[in-house]
Design a protein around this motif. Structure first.
Motif, PDB file in Angstrom:
ATOM      1  N   MET A 154       0.848  -1.192   0.000  1.00 27.73           N
ATOM      2  CA  MET A 154       0.000   0.000   0.000  1.00 27.73           C
ATOM      3  C   MET A 154       0.879   1.236   0.000  1.00 27.73           C
ATOM      4  N   VAL A 157      -4.123   6.021   1.576  1.00 21.80           N
ATOM      5  CA  VAL A 157      -5.212   6.114   2.563  1.00 21.80           C
ATOM      6  C   VAL A 157      -5.252   7.515   3.169  1.00 21.80           C
ATOM      7  N   LYS A 186       0.087   6.206   5.310  1.00 20.96           N
ATOM      8  CA  LYS A 186       0.437   4.870   5.789  1.00 20.96           C
ATOM      9  C   LYS A 186       1.945   4.758   5.902  1.00 20.96           C
ATOM     10  N   ARG A 191      -0.407  -6.967   7.880  1.00 19.62           N
ATOM     11  CA  ARG A 191      -1.525  -7.055   6.945  1.00 19.62           C
ATOM     12  C   ARG A 191      -1.018  -7.315   5.521  1.00 19.62           C
ATOM     13  N   ALA A 199      -6.749   3.374  -1.773  1.00 27.38           N
ATOM     14  CA  ALA A 199      -7.470   2.263  -1.136  1.00 27.38           C
ATOM     15  C   ALA A 199      -8.834   2.717  -0.646  1.00 27.38           C
ATOM     16  N   ASP A 200      -9.839   1.900  -0.917  1.00 28.37           N
ATOM     17  CA  ASP A 200     -11.190   2.224  -0.458  1.00 28.37           C
ATOM     18  C   ASP A 200     -11.968   0.946  -0.142  1.00 28.37           C
ATOM     19  N   ALA A 201     -11.280   0.005   0.484  1.00 25.02           N
ATOM     20  CA  ALA A 201     -11.825  -1.308   0.865  1.00 25.02           C
ATOM     21  C   ALA A 201     -11.952  -2.239  -0.344  1.00 25.02           C
ATOM     22  N   GLY A 202     -11.697  -3.508  -0.067  1.00 27.97           N
ATOM     23  CA  GLY A 202     -11.732  -4.502  -1.143  1.00 27.97           C
ATOM     24  C   GLY A 202     -10.447  -4.529  -1.944  1.00 27.97           C
ATOM     25  N   THR A 203      -9.346  -4.060  -1.342  1.00 28.70           N
ATOM     26  CA  THR A 203      -8.109  -3.979  -2.138  1.00 28.70           C
ATOM     27  C   THR A 203      -7.499  -5.349  -2.393  1.00 28.70           C
ATOM     28  N   ARG A 204      -7.759  -6.330  -1.509  1.00 28.92           N
ATOM     29  CA  ARG A 204      -7.185  -7.659  -1.792  1.00 28.92           C
ATOM     30  C   ARG A 204      -7.873  -8.263  -3.010  1.00 28.92           C
ATOM     31  N   LYS A 254     -15.379   1.733   1.634  1.00 31.64           N
ATOM     32  CA  LYS A 254     -14.692   1.943   2.919  1.00 31.64           C
ATOM     33  C   LYS A 254     -15.623   2.156   4.114  1.00 31.64           C
ATOM     34  N   ASP A 256     -17.178  -1.022   4.993  1.00 33.97           N
ATOM     35  CA  ASP A 256     -16.203  -1.939   5.579  1.00 33.97           C
ATOM     36  C   ASP A 256     -15.904  -1.524   7.019  1.00 33.97           C
ATOM     37  N   ASP A 294     -17.431  -8.811   6.456  1.00 37.81           N
ATOM     38  CA  ASP A 294     -16.880  -8.716   5.099  1.00 37.81           C
ATOM     39  C   ASP A 294     -16.346 -10.100   4.721  1.00 37.81           C
TER      40      ASP A 294
HETATM   41  P1  ADP Z   1      -9.238  -4.884   1.983  1.00 38.23           P
HETATM   42  O1  ADP Z   1      -8.642  -3.632   1.395  1.00 38.23           O
HETATM   43  O2  ADP Z   1      -8.902  -6.106   1.209  1.00 38.23           O
HETATM   44  O3  ADP Z   1     -10.738  -4.737   2.215  1.00 38.23           O
HETATM   45  P2  ADP Z   1      -8.942  -4.613   4.841  1.00 38.23           P
HETATM   46  O4  ADP Z   1     -10.304  -5.096   5.190  1.00 38.23           O
HETATM   47  O5  ADP Z   1      -7.795  -5.017   5.736  1.00 38.23           O
HETATM   48  O6  ADP Z   1      -8.535  -5.105   3.379  1.00 38.23           O
HETATM   49  O7  ADP Z   1      -8.921  -3.037   4.748  1.00 38.23           O
HETATM   50  C1  ADP Z   1     -10.053  -2.297   4.400  1.00 38.23           C
HETATM   51  C2  ADP Z   1      -9.675  -0.885   4.069  1.00 38.23           C
HETATM   52  O8  ADP Z   1      -9.166  -0.234   5.223  1.00 38.23           O
HETATM   53  C3  ADP Z   1      -8.557  -0.743   3.030  1.00 38.23           C
HETATM   54  O9  ADP Z   1      -8.978  -0.933   1.705  1.00 38.23           O
HETATM   55  C4  ADP Z   1      -8.117   0.668   3.306  1.00 38.23           C
HETATM   56  O10 ADP Z   1      -9.037   1.595   2.705  1.00 38.23           O
HETATM   57  C5  ADP Z   1      -8.227   0.749   4.825  1.00 38.23           C
HETATM   58  N1  ADP Z   1      -6.907   0.487   5.437  1.00 38.23           N
HETATM   59  C6  ADP Z   1      -6.257  -0.683   5.506  1.00 38.23           C
HETATM   60  N2  ADP Z   1      -5.050  -0.545   6.107  1.00 38.23           N
HETATM   61  C7  ADP Z   1      -4.949   0.760   6.417  1.00 38.23           C
HETATM   62  C8  ADP Z   1      -3.934   1.561   7.055  1.00 38.23           C
HETATM   63  N3  ADP Z   1      -2.784   1.039   7.476  1.00 38.23           N
HETATM   64  N4  ADP Z   1      -4.193   2.882   7.199  1.00 38.23           N
HETATM   65  C9  ADP Z   1      -5.348   3.426   6.787  1.00 38.23           C
HETATM   66  N5  ADP Z   1      -6.336   2.731   6.185  1.00 38.23           N
HETATM   67  C10 ADP Z   1      -6.142   1.430   5.990  1.00 38.23           C
END
Ligand code: ADP
Length: 237
Positions: A79, A84, A88, A95, A130-135, A175, A178, A184
């Motif tokens: 990331m 974010v 970060k 993670r 990043a806005d959730a669901g990044t994996r 986000k 989430d 989720d």
């Molecule tokens: P995913 O991105 O696969 O949904 P997570 O559920 O762990 O994975 O994270 C959800 C969201 O939280 C991320 O997409 C990002 O927007 C936010 N996030 C994750 N890690 C961080 C961080 N270290 N600092 C700020 N926001 C974060």
């Protein structure tokens, strides 16, 4: 995923961003975007922005990690500091190590690894925003970057999540959903066979809710698969 918020995440079947429960965010993909990677892809999924680059197959270094019968698919999920709201801290954390591992495992299940003994196939997934669901977004981009690199695969991996916000099961959480939702469930499948190559759950769901979330995520994966195939058919080199 606190499940505790005064914020009403869904009202009369309409979500904060105007989507219906079974509606995905807008997804755009393009392959062949980097000159110096063997394969690459850029993906926008709602407010997520993801770049994937593939290097290899090439001889694995250090040599002690070589597998004499198969190639090793290594994924590095990263990331960006500016991805974010709060900066970060750069570099790997627990993670990113976890996400890199689950993405490696999912992609290894489709790559014809037996064709490249002792080799490494390196996949770099850079989350620019990043806005959730990044994996799910990262895995989806990585899969078409591998195809763009011409690496033989049984099929693509398509990924999408579903979850619960308030009392409703919905697909593809953004986000706020989430952060303040109840659960989720990220899923990745091999569409041709229906094999599940990634399934996780954060939060709590009843069995019935889980089944509904799984079905919604599965349908989402199939929609993602169609967009992946279209992006690959549009490649211009
Ligand atoms: P995913 O991105 O696969 O949904 P997570 O559920 O762990 O994975 O994270 C959800 C969201 O939280 C991320 O997409 C990002 O927007 C936010 N996030 C994750 N890690 C961080 C961080 N270290 N600092 C700020 N926001 C974060």
């Amino acid at each position: 995923m606190s499940g505790k918020s005064d914020m009403k995440l869904i009202d009369g079947g309409v979500r904060l961003d105007g989507r219906k429960p079974d509606e995905l965010r807008e997804i755009r993909m393009k392959v062949g975007v980097l000159d110096n990677a063997q394969g690459s892809a850029y993906l926008e999924w709602g407010n997520n922005k993801v770049l994937a680059g593939v290097y290899g197959p090439r001889e694995m270094h250090p040599k002690r990690l070589q597998n004499p019968t198969e190639a090793t698919v290594r994924v590095t999920y990263n990331m960006a500091p500016f991805s974010v709201d709060d900066r970060k801290r750069p570099g790997p954390d627990r993670r990113s190590v976890e996400i890199s591992k689950i993405c490696s495992e999912a992609l290894t299940s489709v790559v014809q690894t037996h064709m490249y003994p002792n080799a490494a196939i390196d996949v770099f997934v850079e989350i620019l925003q990043a806005d959730a669901g990044t994996r799910c977004a990262g895995l989806t981009a990585a899969s078409i970057a591998l195809a763009d690199a011409g690496i033989p695969m049984k099929d693509l991996v398509a990924s999408c999540a579903a979850g619960k916000i308030g009392e409703e099961v919905v697909v593809d959480l953004m986000k706020e959903e989430d952060n303040y939702g109840e659960a989720d469930v990220p899923l990745a499948i091999v569409p041709r066979t229906g094999d599940v190559v990634l399934l996780q759950m954060d939060g709590k769901l009843s069995e019935e809710e889980f089944n509904k979330a799984f079905d919604l995520a599965y349908e989402g994966c199939m929609k993602v698969y169609e967009i992946q195939k279209k992006a690959l058919s549009e490649v211009q080199k």
